[in-house]
Design an enzyme around this catalytic site. Structure first.
Site, PDB file in Angstrom:
ATOM      1  N   ARG A 124     -35.910  96.471 109.311  1.00 12.46           N
ATOM      2  CA  ARG A 124     -35.087  95.749 110.275  1.00 12.46           C
ATOM      3  C   ARG A 124     -35.163  94.283 109.920  1.00 12.46           C
ATOM      4  NH1 ARG A 124     -37.249  97.001 116.000  1.00 12.46           N
ATOM      5  NH2 ARG A 124     -35.416  95.828 116.654  1.00 12.46           N
ATOM      6  N   SER A 152       9.381  71.760 119.530  1.00  8.20           N
ATOM      7  CA  SER A 152       8.700  70.562 119.054  1.00  8.20           C
ATOM      8  C   SER A 152       8.639  69.526 120.169  1.00  8.20           C
ATOM      9  CB  SER A 152       9.456  69.982 117.849  1.00  8.20           C
ATOM     10  OG  SER A 152       9.037  68.666 117.579  1.00  8.20           O
ATOM     11  N   ARG A 174     -13.718 107.224 113.300  1.00  3.04           N
ATOM     12  CA  ARG A 174     -14.547 107.503 114.483  1.00  3.04           C
ATOM     13  C   ARG A 174     -15.750 108.369 114.104  1.00  3.04           C
ATOM     14  NH1 ARG A 174      -9.301 108.053 117.451  1.00  3.04           N
ATOM     15  NH2 ARG A 174      -9.232 106.294 118.901  1.00  3.04           N
TER      16      ARG A 174
END
Length: 436
Positions: free
Chosen positions: A309, A270, A181
């Site tokens: 960027r 199945s 964090r």
């Protein structure tokens, strides 16, 4: 996500974090918080800041209406800002929306708000899964079963130790969450080319205040072209999916016909074979981990933006990151259900220890023999006896006792050959109880 397959690969309520609505809402929250901070710092008028912040909590924007501008501009923020200003209906205040910021600031910060919630959800589900595995580990710490290496019977272990083996990597991942964090949930606010020029002389203070307002970390710099925070969060999720896939692989193996050493809480059927009880959940764990690894590779391939960027690298991130996190969160749903519902089959585990003519005790035999002869000779004798047992269709214990009548009886008792397995199972359970 497909409605048809949502129950198999869906992430439940957590999937909303990666919806268009959640992305738009997160970006509006960032715009509102930015205006509020700038108003308090005197960067924009306080009345405008209050109006923008209030509108950011009230306005609802239609994702479909933003799709066209997003495709044209290559980013949704210009269309979002225009629609938000129009929805405010107060041009004297709306002109201050997005003051000094750039599209990437808003979108990256909004992403971090959503990833914070995704990480919290993953943490909670991982902890619940570990707690279920801890109950298994403690309850069956001394239940013997055959360990398998290279798919073959090796030596005795315990089912509790196996369950703990599934859980230890989850605890390691949980231990990383707080540091993750702090190291990765970053605010972004540095303007068009990362210099913060349009934000004015209080740019750094504005970024720090915005981080505080949103509960994110201020990295103290621009990170437009540094995708490290995104990669760290993604890598954690991919490693989580991989840890869960290991549990899935083991469960698939342990439910195979002829082994059947565990029962799953839920199985699939199945369309044509009535006897089938397919390990659907474990199979989903393996498939979802493969998807997570593929998206992780795509993210790393897009992690070297051009210049300050880069559109192409950023686009690649938008495609891969949600899929990776959704895969990890979906896997957690299956893993928790499996951990809470799986049951051992003791009689099948006992039979498994007898496979390969009781070869699970060959190592113990070699060490028992080493008490009376050099270790290399003991190993050779244990191998000779194992080969004789296989050829004669008898057990290794029978052949060994015939050749060496005074062998320690515990040599061929699973409970005596578990080594540290019970202790490791209980240690895992204790660590989970302690909140690790």
């Amino acid at each position: 996500m497909s409605t048809l397959h949502d129950g198999l690969f869906g992430a439940g309520e957590a999937a909303r974090l990666f919806s268009d609505g959640a992305e738009i809402r997160a970006m509006l929250v960032v715009e509102g918080a930015l205006a509020q901070v700038q108003g308090r710092l005197g960067v924009i008028p306080e009345t405008a800041a209050q109006a923008i912040h209030r509108a950011s909590l009230e306005v609802t924007l239609d994702p479909a209406a933003l799709a066209g501008p997003a495709a044209q501009n290559g980013v949704p923020v210009p269309g979002l800002v225009a629609a938000f200003r129009a929805a405010m209906g107060a041009p004297e205040h709306a002109q201050f929306v997005h003051w000094g910021a750039t599209s990437q600031d808003i979108q990256d910060t909004g992403l971090m708000l959503r990833l914070r919630q995704a990480l919290a959800e993953a943490e909670a589900q991982t902890r619940a899964t570990a707690e279920a595995l801890a109950r298994l580990a403690e309850a069956h710490a001394e239940l013997p079963m055959a360990a398998r290496t290279y798919g073959q019977v090796a030596t005795p272990t315990s089912f509790g130790a196996v369950a703990a083996g599934w859980g230890w990597p989850l605890l390691d991942l949980l231990e990383e969450v707080e540091a993750l964090r702090a190291s990765s949930l970053w605010v972004s606010l540095s303007g068009a080319a990362g210099t913060g020029a349009a934000l004015g002389p209080r740019a750094a203070e504005t970024r720090a205040r915005l981080a505080e307002a949103l509960g994110l970390t201020d990295p103290g710099r621009s990170w437009h072209a540094d995708r490290g925070p995104v990669l760290r969060l993604a890598d954690w999720a991919a490693r989580l999916a991989a840890a869960l896939a290991k549990m899935g692989q083991d469960m698939i193996a342990l439910t195979q016909t002829g082994i059947g050493e565990v029962r799953l809480g839920a199985t699939g059927g199945s369309s044509t074979m009535p006897q089938k009880a397919n390990p659907v959940g474990p199979s989903a764990l393996v498939a979802l981990a493969g998807q997570a690894r593929a998206q992780q590779a795509a993210l790393h391939a897009a992690a070297s933006p051009l210049g300050q960027r880069d559109g192409a690298a950023w686009f690649g991130e938008w495609i891969a990151l949600p899929r990776l996190w959704l895969s990890a969160l979906a896997a957690l749903g299956h893993a928790r259900t499996l951990a809470e519902g799986i049951e051992p089959v003791p009689e099948a585990m006992a039979a498994g220890l007898g496979l390969a003519h009781g070869g699970a005790y060959a190592e113990a035999l070699s060490f028992a023999l080493a008490r009376r002869m050099p270790r290399p000779e003991a190993q050779a004798e244990a191998k000779r006896l194992a080969q004789l047992a296989a050829a004669a269709g008898r057990t290794l214990a029978e052949m060994a006792r015939a050749a060496h009548p005074d062998l320690d009886p515990g040599t061929f008792e699973a409970a005596a050959q578990l080594g540290q397995a019970p202790a490791e199972a209980r240690a895992f359970a204790a660590r989970v109880r302690a909140g690790a």
